[in-house]
Design a protein around this motif. Structure first.
Motif, PDB file in Angstrom:
ATOM      1  N   ILE A 239      39.725  37.893  37.092  1.00  9.86           N
ATOM      2  CA  ILE A 239      38.556  38.738  37.288  1.00  9.86           C
ATOM      3  C   ILE A 239      37.881  38.893  35.927  1.00  9.86           C
ATOM      4  O   ILE A 239      38.462  39.450  34.993  1.00  9.86           O
ATOM      5  CB  ILE A 239      38.929  40.128  37.844  1.00  9.86           C
ATOM      6  N   LEU A 240      36.675  38.346  35.811  1.00 12.78           N
ATOM      7  CA  LEU A 240      35.869  38.495  34.600  1.00 12.78           C
ATOM      8  C   LEU A 240      34.882  39.621  34.819  1.00 12.78           C
ATOM      9  O   LEU A 240      34.262  39.727  35.893  1.00 12.78           O
ATOM     10  CB  LEU A 240      35.121  37.197  34.286  1.00 12.78           C
ATOM     11  N   GLU A 241      34.733  40.457  33.822  1.00 11.66           N
ATOM     12  CA  GLU A 241      33.914  41.658  33.983  1.00 11.66           C
ATOM     13  C   GLU A 241      33.142  41.951  32.703  1.00 11.66           C
ATOM     14  O   GLU A 241      33.642  41.734  31.591  1.00 11.66           O
ATOM     15  CB  GLU A 241      34.835  42.837  34.334  1.00 11.66           C
ATOM     16  N   GLU A 242      31.930  42.417  32.869  1.00 12.67           N
ATOM     17  CA  GLU A 242      31.126  42.823  31.719  1.00 12.67           C
ATOM     18  C   GLU A 242      31.821  44.004  31.044  1.00 12.67           C
ATOM     19  O   GLU A 242      32.270  44.945  31.703  1.00 12.67           O
ATOM     20  CB  GLU A 242      29.715  43.200  32.189  1.00 12.67           C
ATOM     21  N   TYR A 243      31.953  43.941  29.738  1.00 13.18           N
ATOM     22  CA  TYR A 243      32.788  44.885  28.991  1.00 13.18           C
ATOM     23  C   TYR A 243      32.419  46.345  29.231  1.00 13.18           C
ATOM     24  O   TYR A 243      33.290  47.184  29.504  1.00 13.18           O
ATOM     25  CB  TYR A 243      32.714  44.560  27.495  1.00 13.18           C
ATOM     26  N   GLU A 244      31.147  46.684  29.133  1.00 14.16           N
ATOM     27  CA  GLU A 244      30.740  48.088  29.302  1.00 14.16           C
ATOM     28  C   GLU A 244      31.031  48.584  30.706  1.00 14.16           C
ATOM     29  O   GLU A 244      31.396  49.748  30.910  1.00 14.16           O
ATOM     30  CB  GLU A 244      29.252  48.251  28.961  1.00 14.16           C
ATOM     31  N   HIS A 245      30.883  47.685  31.695  1.00 19.97           N
ATOM     32  CA  HIS A 245      31.191  48.044  33.082  1.00 19.97           C
ATOM     33  C   HIS A 245      32.677  48.346  33.227  1.00 19.97           C
ATOM     34  O   HIS A 245      33.075  49.339  33.866  1.00 19.97           O
ATOM     35  CB  HIS A 245      30.779  46.909  34.016  1.00 19.97           C
ATOM     36  N   ALA A 246      33.505  47.515  32.630  1.00 16.03           N
ATOM     37  CA  ALA A 246      34.954  47.717  32.690  1.00 16.03           C
ATOM     38  C   ALA A 246      35.364  48.988  31.941  1.00 16.03           C
ATOM     39  O   ALA A 246      36.206  49.762  32.414  1.00 16.03           O
ATOM     40  CB  ALA A 246      35.660  46.500  32.098  1.00 16.03           C
ATOM     41  N   LYS A 247      34.767  49.186  30.787  1.00 17.27           N
ATOM     42  CA  LYS A 247      35.087  50.352  29.966  1.00 17.27           C
ATOM     43  C   LYS A 247      34.710  51.646  30.686  1.00 17.27           C
ATOM     44  O   LYS A 247      35.466  52.636  30.668  1.00 17.27           O
ATOM     45  CB  LYS A 247      34.350  50.240  28.638  1.00 17.27           C
ATOM     46  N   LYS A 248      33.557  51.642  31.324  1.00 13.29           N
ATOM     47  CA  LYS A 248      33.058  52.844  32.003  1.00 13.29           C
ATOM     48  C   LYS A 248      33.987  53.277  33.129  1.00 13.29           C
ATOM     49  O   LYS A 248      34.173  54.475  33.361  1.00 13.29           O
ATOM     50  CB  LYS A 248      31.649  52.583  32.531  1.00 13.29           C
ATOM     51  N   ARG A 249      34.568  52.310  33.827  1.00 12.93           N
ATOM     52  CA  ARG A 249      35.438  52.668  34.950  1.00 12.93           C
ATOM     53  C   ARG A 249      36.902  52.820  34.523  1.00 12.93           C
ATOM     54  O   ARG A 249      37.775  53.062  35.360  1.00 12.93           O
ATOM     55  CB  ARG A 249      35.301  51.655  36.083  1.00 12.93           C
ATOM     56  N   GLY A 250      37.154  52.681  33.228  1.00 16.25           N
ATOM     57  CA  GLY A 250      38.510  52.851  32.724  1.00 16.25           C
ATOM     58  C   GLY A 250      39.460  51.751  33.130  1.00 16.25           C
ATOM     59  O   GLY A 250      40.656  51.982  33.351  1.00 16.25           O
ATOM     60  N   ALA A 251      38.945  50.538  33.211  1.00 18.16           N
ATOM     61  CA  ALA A 251      39.753  49.409  33.666  1.00 18.16           C
ATOM     62  C   ALA A 251      40.800  49.010  32.632  1.00 18.16           C
ATOM     63  O   ALA A 251      40.622  49.191  31.428  1.00 18.16           O
ATOM     64  CB  ALA A 251      38.853  48.212  33.954  1.00 18.16           C
ATOM     65  N   LYS A 252      41.902  48.451  33.127  1.00 17.71           N
ATOM     66  CA  LYS A 252      42.876  47.809  32.256  1.00 17.71           C
ATOM     67  C   LYS A 252      42.272  46.489  31.791  1.00 17.71           C
ATOM     68  O   LYS A 252      41.856  45.666  32.613  1.00 17.71           O
ATOM     69  CB  LYS A 252      44.162  47.557  33.051  1.00 17.71           C
ATOM     70  N   ILE A 253      42.196  46.263  30.492  1.00 19.73           N
ATOM     71  CA  ILE A 253      41.591  45.044  29.950  1.00 19.73           C
ATOM     72  C   ILE A 253      42.680  44.189  29.321  1.00 19.73           C
ATOM     73  O   ILE A 253      43.372  44.624  28.393  1.00 19.73           O
ATOM     74  CB  ILE A 253      40.495  45.378  28.920  1.00 19.73           C
ATOM     75  N   TYR A 254      42.832  42.979  29.822  1.00 21.17           N
ATOM     76  CA  TYR A 254      43.859  42.073  29.307  1.00 21.17           C
ATOM     77  C   TYR A 254      43.439  41.400  28.002  1.00 21.17           C
ATOM     78  O   TYR A 254      44.250  41.248  27.087  1.00 21.17           O
ATOM     79  CB  TYR A 254      44.152  40.976  30.339  1.00 21.17           C
ATOM     80  N   ALA A 255      42.202  40.946  27.948  1.00 19.34           N
ATOM     81  CA  ALA A 255      41.713  40.203  26.786  1.00 19.34           C
ATOM     82  C   ALA A 255      40.219  39.996  26.943  1.00 19.34           C
ATOM     83  O   ALA A 255      39.635  40.297  27.994  1.00 19.34           O
ATOM     84  CB  ALA A 255      42.424  38.857  26.656  1.00 19.34           C
ATOM     85  N   GLU A 256      39.601  39.489  25.889  1.00 25.52           N
ATOM     86  CA  GLU A 256      38.173  39.166  25.909  1.00 25.52           C
ATOM     87  C   GLU A 256      37.994  37.661  25.752  1.00 25.52           C
ATOM     88  O   GLU A 256      38.742  37.007  25.021  1.00 25.52           O
ATOM     89  CB  GLU A 256      37.468  39.886  24.760  1.00 25.52           C
ATOM     90  N   ILE A 257      37.029  37.094  26.470  1.00 21.61           N
ATOM     91  CA  ILE A 257      36.646  35.705  26.233  1.00 21.61           C
ATOM     92  C   ILE A 257      35.568  35.720  25.157  1.00 21.61           C
ATOM     93  O   ILE A 257      34.551  36.404  25.292  1.00 21.61           O
ATOM     94  CB  ILE A 257      36.121  35.022  27.502  1.00 21.61           C
ATOM     95  N   VAL A 258      35.799  34.980  24.088  1.00 18.40           N
ATOM     96  CA  VAL A 258      34.870  35.029  22.963  1.00 18.40           C
ATOM     97  C   VAL A 258      34.209  33.693  22.654  1.00 18.40           C
ATOM     98  O   VAL A 258      33.269  33.624  21.858  1.00 18.40           O
ATOM     99  CB  VAL A 258      35.569  35.572  21.696  1.00 18.40           C
ATOM    100  N   GLY A 259      34.694  32.617  23.276  1.00 16.96           N
ATOM    101  CA  GLY A 259      34.076  31.318  23.027  1.00 16.96           C
ATOM    102  C   GLY A 259      34.484  30.301  24.074  1.00 16.96           C
ATOM    103  O   GLY A 259      35.583  30.385  24.635  1.00 16.96           O
ATOM    104  N   ALA A 260      33.601  29.352  24.361  1.00 14.85           N
ATOM    105  CA  ALA A 260      33.899  28.293  25.323  1.00 14.85           C
ATOM    106  C   ALA A 260      32.986  27.112  25.058  1.00 14.85           C
ATOM    107  O   ALA A 260      31.824  27.287  24.683  1.00 14.85           O
ATOM    108  CB  ALA A 260      33.709  28.797  26.753  1.00 14.85           C
ATOM    109  N   ALA A 261      33.513  25.916  25.256  1.00 17.41           N
ATOM    110  CA  ALA A 261      32.697  24.734  24.999  1.00 17.41           C
ATOM    111  C   ALA A 261      33.183  23.547  25.817  1.00 17.41           C
ATOM    112  O   ALA A 261      34.363  23.487  26.214  1.00 17.41           O
ATOM    113  CB  ALA A 261      32.725  24.378  23.510  1.00 17.41           C
ATOM    114  N   MET A 262      32.279  22.612  26.063  1.00 14.14           N
ATOM    115  CA  MET A 262      32.601  21.349  26.730  1.00 14.14           C
ATOM    116  C   MET A 262      31.950  20.191  25.984  1.00 14.14           C
ATOM    117  O   MET A 262      30.860  20.331  25.436  1.00 14.14           O
ATOM    118  CB  MET A 262      32.131  21.339  28.181  1.00 14.14           C
ATOM    119  N   THR A 263      32.631  19.060  25.990  1.00 14.43           N
ATOM    120  CA  THR A 263      32.074  17.817  25.466  1.00 14.43           C
ATOM    121  C   THR A 263      32.479  16.679  26.387  1.00 14.43           C
ATOM    122  O   THR A 263      33.283  16.865  27.304  1.00 14.43           O
ATOM    123  CB  THR A 263      32.592  17.508  24.051  1.00 14.43           C
ATOM    124  N   ALA A 264      31.931  15.481  26.124  1.00 16.78           N
ATOM    125  CA  ALA A 264      32.278  14.296  26.905  1.00 16.78           C
ATOM    126  C   ALA A 264      32.733  13.179  25.971  1.00 16.78           C
ATOM    127  O   ALA A 264      32.135  12.944  24.922  1.00 16.78           O
ATOM    128  CB  ALA A 264      31.082  13.826  27.724  1.00 16.78           C
TER     129      ALA A 264
END
Length: 413
Positions: A239-264
């Protein structure tokens, strides 16, 4: 750009039908491989696989859902239900258009396709196909069924990039949330490829291990005696969630995604580039987007499937970017789960997230005689899990067609 965090996890795979059992068996270094039980594989070069054990779809699906879906969709619904429960989201209180599903599937309903065509060939002159043949077969049905089960009306589609598929789905969900086009995504991937045609096809390519008399030791990334991958099956959901939305509802946060990339690779249909040039670029771009230097990566879950060419190609790519890193630990958990094809990236993303939360790095088992062509200086965790704090982890997933993908996860404070 908005921040994106993980607030729920779910899985069904050869090592466990939930995240807790999956993680426990990973840390224990257990192999899930055995003789294929789904069909008579005695005529094939490879007769072993990592099958899901004691799967009980009725735990999360009703009988009509089971009747109307192929196994890959059942795995998808099963893991997604776990992840949503784990997240604590109150879906009925949210705008359904704020929640989407981006799912990854590499092959789709192989079991459905084979059984229906077999019945047609063996049948009389009247063509007899199930009205559920097409809905059960098509790969987008996994994301569709998840949305229908939970009434999720946001962005919904399925990605496919061979064995990089789940990573593609996760990074698409990541990007849509960052752009403000959704607040929550159910994402991940599923695959049910242990069928005669699928196994037979990979056997014909000589891509699979033939260590039929010793299945527990057949998947052995980086070992000098590796002879191909062991096929796996299952699903992983995040479950991916916008940080402020998760924070506002007091969600348990496992980690943050901070980067992603693809190449060929732009090199070959099924073989990676031997020098790993584009794979290295994928990792470099993901770290750059994360705003991190190469020496800040603590753990890298490698794609490494236990093939003679692929494993060393990836390690050469890693060496290009992380040669100077003193802390980076590497492992391939496919040594225990087998290769889940389009679902591999999803269950390995869960591994990365768990290393951040638990401070334990699972091993590459069956690594008895390291291949002498492994670049010097790389620290592969071999045969036994280790305790080590992990603040930043990366998951690699590569696919036929030259698809390279890398996702960076970070501890959140």
């Amino acid at each position: 750009m908005k921040r994106v965090v993980i607030t729920g996890l779910g899985t069904v795979n050869p090592l466990g039908n939930d995240v807790v059992s999956y993680w426990q068996n990973l840390i224990a270094g257990k192999s899930s491989a055995g003789q294929i039980s789904r069909f008579d594989a005695s005529r094939f070069r490879s007769q072993i696989a990592c099958e899901v054990k004691e799967f009980e779809p009725l735990r999360y699906l009703d009988r009509n859902e089971i009747k109307r879906t192929d196994l890959f969709s059942q795995y998808a619904i099963y893991s997604a239900t776990q992840a949503l429960e784990d997240s604590g989201l109150e879906i009925d209180k949210m705008d359904p258009f704020d929640i989407g599903v981006i799912w990854g599937v590499g092959q789709g309903g192989m079991e459905t396709f084979e059984s229906e065509v077999e019945q047609y060939v063996k049948g009389d002159y009247q063509p007899r196909f199930s009205p559920f043949f097409v809905p059960r077969l098509i790969i987008n049905m996994a994301s569709g069924m998840i949305s229908m089960k939970f009434g999720l009306q946001g962005i919904n589609y399925t990605t496919v990039s061979a064995c990089a598929t789940s990573n593609t789905a996760i990074m698409d969900a990541f990007n849509y949330i960052r752009m403000g086009k959704a607040k929550v995504f159910v994402t991940g991937g599923s695959e049910a490829p242990i069928t005669a045609a699928s196994v037979g096809g990979f056997c014909a390519m000589k891509a699979m291990s033939t260590r039929n008399q010793d299945p527990l030791r057949a998947s052995r990334p980086f070992d000098l005696d590796r002879d191909g991958f062991v096929m796996g099956e299952g699903a992983g959901a995040l479950i991916l969630e916008e940080y402020e939305h998760a924070k506002k509802r007091g969600a348990k946060i496992y980690a943050e995604i901070v980067g992603a990339a693809m190449t060929a690779d732009a090199y070959h249909m099924t073989s990676p580039h031997p020098l790993g040039i584009a794979a290295a670029k994928s990792m470099e771009l993901a770290m750059t987007e994360a705003g991190l230097s190469s020496d800040q990566l603590d753990y890298l879950n490698l794609h490494a499937t236990s093939t003679p060419v692929g494993d060393i190609s990836e390690l050469k790519a890693v060496h290009r970017i992380f040669a100077q890193s003193k802390n980076l630990k590497l492992s391939s958990t496919k040594s225990m789960t087998g290769h889940l094809l389009g679902a591999a990236g999803a269950i390995e993303a869960i591994v990365c997230i768990k290393t951040i939360n638990e401070g334990i790095i699972p091993a590459t088992i069956n690594l008895e005689t390291p291949d002498p062509s492994i670049p010097e200086g790389l620290q592969i965790v071999a045969n036994k899990a280790i305790d080590q704090p992990v603040n930043v982890a990366m998951s690699n997933a590569f696919g036929f067609g030259g698809h390279n993908s890398s996702i960076v996860f970070k501890k959140i404070y």
